[in-house]
Design an enzyme around this catalytic site. Structure first.
Site, short mmCIF file in Angstrom:
data_model
loop_
_atom_site.label_atom_id
_atom_site.label_comp_id
_atom_site.label_asym_id
_atom_site.label_seq_id
_atom_site.Cartn_x
_atom_site.Cartn_y
_atom_site.Cartn_z
N HIS A 118 0.82 -1.22 0.00
CA HIS A 118 0.00 0.00 0.00
C HIS A 118 0.85 1.26 0.00
CE1 HIS A 118 -2.94 3.03 1.00
NE2 HIS A 118 -2.39 3.23 2.18
N HIS A 173 4.03 6.80 5.61
CA HIS A 173 2.85 7.46 6.16
C HIS A 173 2.04 6.59 7.12
CE1 HIS A 173 0.54 5.44 2.89
NE2 HIS A 173 -0.50 5.61 3.69
N GLU A 185 1.35 4.74 12.77
CA GLU A 185 0.01 4.27 13.14
C GLU A 185 -0.05 2.76 13.26
OE1 GLU A 185 -3.82 4.02 14.19
OE2 GLU A 185 -2.68 5.88 14.02
N ASP A 186 0.62 2.04 12.35
CA ASP A 186 0.41 0.59 12.25
C ASP A 186 1.59 -0.27 12.68
OD1 ASP A 186 -2.18 0.95 11.25
OD2 ASP A 186 -1.44 1.23 9.22
N ASP A 241 -3.02 8.45 -1.07
CA ASP A 241 -3.43 7.38 -0.15
C ASP A 241 -4.89 7.01 -0.40
OD1 ASP A 241 -3.39 5.70 2.25
OD2 ASP A 241 -4.53 7.30 3.19
N ASP A 264 -23.21 16.20 -26.20
CA ASP A 264 -21.81 16.63 -26.08
C ASP A 264 -21.08 15.79 -25.04
OD1 ASP A 264 -23.29 17.65 -24.04
OD2 ASP A 264 -22.22 19.56 -23.93
#
Length: 714
Positions: A48, A72, A76-77, A139, A260
């Protein structure tokens, strides 16, 4: 997955001076920290951030942005800390990673308040460095590309709705149309899959039926431009399913009625060629009225520049033609990211240079909370625009339906606050007049003017709404504060204590107030009791309980003489401090059913439920208030009596003696009719309640010198 050397080579291809060592370290560090983690698709989690970094390399962004993309999610992870990132990659990367991390952490919450708070933090972060938004958009693109792997349909729909509401408009705001179109299409596929499938099937059918239609049109356009002596790179495409669906909804037509849906892009070398191409198109084909727009002379707020026109082109097909230079094309596709190629990459990081971000920061300052901020910023981002000019020629872009008040606030908040009038193209017009493209707007101001609360219903921009709401909120608070201070000062006098603000400061925490003005406002709004504040400063002395051998009105009057009168309102259903008085047409008393009537300039008037005056308000139910007597409030009330008394010596003495013995007090006496044998008079008597007045009436009727006694109404 993109290999390490491939990622470095991608960045080197457009930035030979890139820090390859830092890119290598970030690649290895992110892969190591994410380790064996996997995504909903079953792929390694590291895929990711790597794909996000790849999206940013397609936009040719600097190595700092690409490194931020790789890192990034590590805070957090994984077990990584911000301090680790700072030590390995420096302060700038740590700041960018921290900005994206905070947003992601809050974004995991689905609550609307959390979403609003998330968006508020995003605006603050991107105002410091716009690259935070670029990473966040990349992201979101990859998350939307893999959205179908999430099993929970409610979660998929929530993410898609958030993408359509917030991230796609933000991509449009910074001019990255390529990302905007993809986000909209992916979100549309989740939110309304049936509509998208139907439109896509129709487009595929048109392509199959048309065969080489697009190539044929391009070939003929090349011939027309060659005859005009100008060269252009021409490309043609079908509009996206979502843009077609939007147009179908706006015009309330089916796809068959849209002629159009094909757009052709002409990319030339310079601005002069742009207008030469436009002349060739208009000279060769009939122009569709109202379809020409010159975004070169008046660019969009996101920096977009191009010529747009609609013509009945080759094969009698109605087509849209966009004409722009190569630099304009890059800006149109990559928006703010294109500045890395054209502005030497040094003037783009600071987000506050963009007018729309400054306007969002203004709204953030005025809004009372995150949800109101989100509401107002959506107003800023979603509506089509009109372009107006100041008398000096400065361009102001506003949403469709904007009025001069919106224009004034767009110029400056202070100008909006002081607006008293407006001139459109030199003519005075009402402030609710809707602006049109090309209007020259001159705002008339006054130093003594303030915003009207009614303006909130007229304006359409989030900035104007936020500023007006803030003014009304502060004005209302000031009124409550002034009222509360007056009530507290009066209560101090009645209790026999000197008033001083210093003695209130130690009580602020107890009453949950940050300043003395907050305490005043709480009292004025009825949230706090003035008597409780006094008792907090001067605890009351408990007096011995007296025998209940006097009537209530005497007890109330006795306390009044000592300067001690309860400050609670005698009426329930009203806010403390609200202007209130008793109607003289019916003289209501405790024990009777009552109703409140809101009277302009007088506050609330209390009537008895059977008062004849109420008939005049039958068609104005909005002015009626449901009120009742407060059983705990002790105060004196006035009842009016119509008395016919014998004209003989001692009659008035007998009358006053009877009233006094029954606990009443004569407040006023007026003779209204006089004859040889009798006097008729109106007497105002201070009583406790309706029962007290009835007792006095009965005692008077038993007095020989009094002919008749009735309660007077008026």
């Amino acid at each position: 997955m993109i290999r390490q050397y491939e990622l470095v080579e991608r960045v080197r291809a457009y930035d030979p001076t890139t820090d390859e060592a830092a890119l290598d370290r970030a690649y290895v560090y992110a892969m190591k920290m994410h380790g064996s983690q996997t995504r909903a698709s079953g792929d390694p989690y590291f895929s990711h951030p790597l794909e996000v970094a790849g999206i940013l390399t397609e936009m040719k962004l600097d190595h700092g942005t690409v490194i931020t993309a790789l890192l990034h999610d590590v805070i957090e992870d994984t077990e990584a800390t911000l301090a680790d990132v700072r030590n390995l990659f420096g302060d700038e990367i740590a700041r960018l990673v921290d900005g994206v991390t905070k947003l992601t952490r809050i974004e995991l919450q689905s609550d609307r308040t959390k979403q609003a708070e998330n968006f508020r933090k995003l605006v603050l972060a991107m105002s410091q460095d716009i690259r935070v938004l670029l990473v966040k958009l990349a992201d979101r693109v990859h998350n939307m590309r893999t959205l179908h792997f999430i099993k929970n349909p409610d979660k998929r729909r929530r993410i898609a709705a958030e993408t359509m509401d917030i991230y796609a408009p933000l991509a449009a705001r910074i001019g990255i149309n390529e990302i905007k179109d993809e986000l909209e299409d992916l979100a549309f596929a989740e939110i309304n899959p049936d509509a998208r499938t139907s439109i896509k099937a129709r487009l595929d059918y048109l392509r199959s039926q048309g065969g080489d239609m697009v190539e044929s049109i391009i070939a003929e356009l090349h011939e027309k431009l060659a005859d005009a002596g100008v060269h252009a790179d021409i490309s043609g495409r079908m509009k996206t399913p979502y843009s077609i669906w939007q147009k179908m909804q706006r015009k309330e037509v089916g796809i068959e009625q849209l002629s159009d849906i094909m757009a052709f892009r002409l990319v030339v070398d310079n601005i002069g060629d742009c207008y030469q191409c436009l002349g060739a198109m208009h000279g060769s084909y009939p122009v569709v009225p109202g379809r020409f727009k010159d975004y070169i002379s008046t660019p969009k707020p996101n920096g977009y520049r191009s010529l747009h026109t609609g013509v009945i082109g080759p094969h009698r097909q109605r087509i849209e033609v966009q004409i722009r230079t190569r630099e304009m094309h890059d800006v149109a596709e990559l928006g703010v990211a294109a500045h890395w190629n054209y502005k030497q990459r040094d003037a783009i990081n600071e987000g506050k240079q963009y007018r729309w971000i400054r306007e969002l920061l203004d709204i953030l300052e005025q809004a009372s909370g995150p949800e109101e901020f989100l509401e107002h910023t959506k107003l800023e981002m979603y509506q089509d625009q009109v372009f107006c000019f100041t008398p000096k020629g400065d361009l102001i872009a506003l949403p469709q339906g904007a009025v001069p008040i919106d224009f004034a606030y767009a110029v400056h908040s202070e100008v909006g606050d002081r607006t008293v009038g407006a001139k459109l193209n030199g003519r005075l017009v009402p402030l609710m007049t809707q602006l049109r493209n090309g209007d020259q707007v001159e705002i008339v101001t006054s130093k003594t003017s303030t915003p009207s609360p009614n303006w909130e219903q007229i304006v359409v921009t989030g900035k104007a709404k936020a500023r007006i709401r803030r003014f009304v909120r502060l004005k209302r608070r000031q009124q409550f504060s002034d009222l509360g201070k007056a009530m507290l000062q009066k209560a101090f006098r009645q209790e026999g204590h000197p008033f001083s603000e210093k003695q209130l400061e130690p009580l602020l925490g107890r009453f949950h107030a940050e300043a003395v003005e907050d305490l005043y406002a709480g009292i004025g709004e009825g949230l706090e009791s003035a008597l409780e504040v006094i008792h907090a400063v001067h605890p009351p002395v408990v007096e011995p309980k007296k025998e209940e051998n006097v009537v209530p009105i005497a007890r109330a009057r006795g306390r009044a003489k000592k300067g001690r009168q309860k400050d609670a309102l005698p009426i329930r259903g009203l806010i403390d401090g609200m202007a209130m008085h008793f109607a003289r047409c019916c003289h209501p008393l405790p024990g009777e059913r009552i109703v409140g009537i809101v009277t302009t300039g007088k506050g609330v008037t209390i009537h008895t439920i059977d008062c004849e005056t109420l008939e005049g308000f039958q068609d104005q139910p909005e002015r009626w208030l449901d009120v009742a007597w407060d059983d705990d409030a002790e105060s004196a009330h006035v009842g009016r009596l119509d008395v016919v008394i014998a004209n003989e010596p001692g009659s008035l003495g007998s009358l006053s003696t009877v009233i006094g013995k029954n606990g009443g007090n004569i407040m006023n006496l007026k003779i209204v009719n006089r004859s040889v044998d009798f006097f008729e008079m109106l007497i105002d008597v201070e009583v406790a309640d309706i029962r007290h007045l009835t007792t006095i009436i009965a005692a008077l009727r038993a007095t020989p010198v009094i002919n008749s006694v009735d309660r007077a109404r008026g």
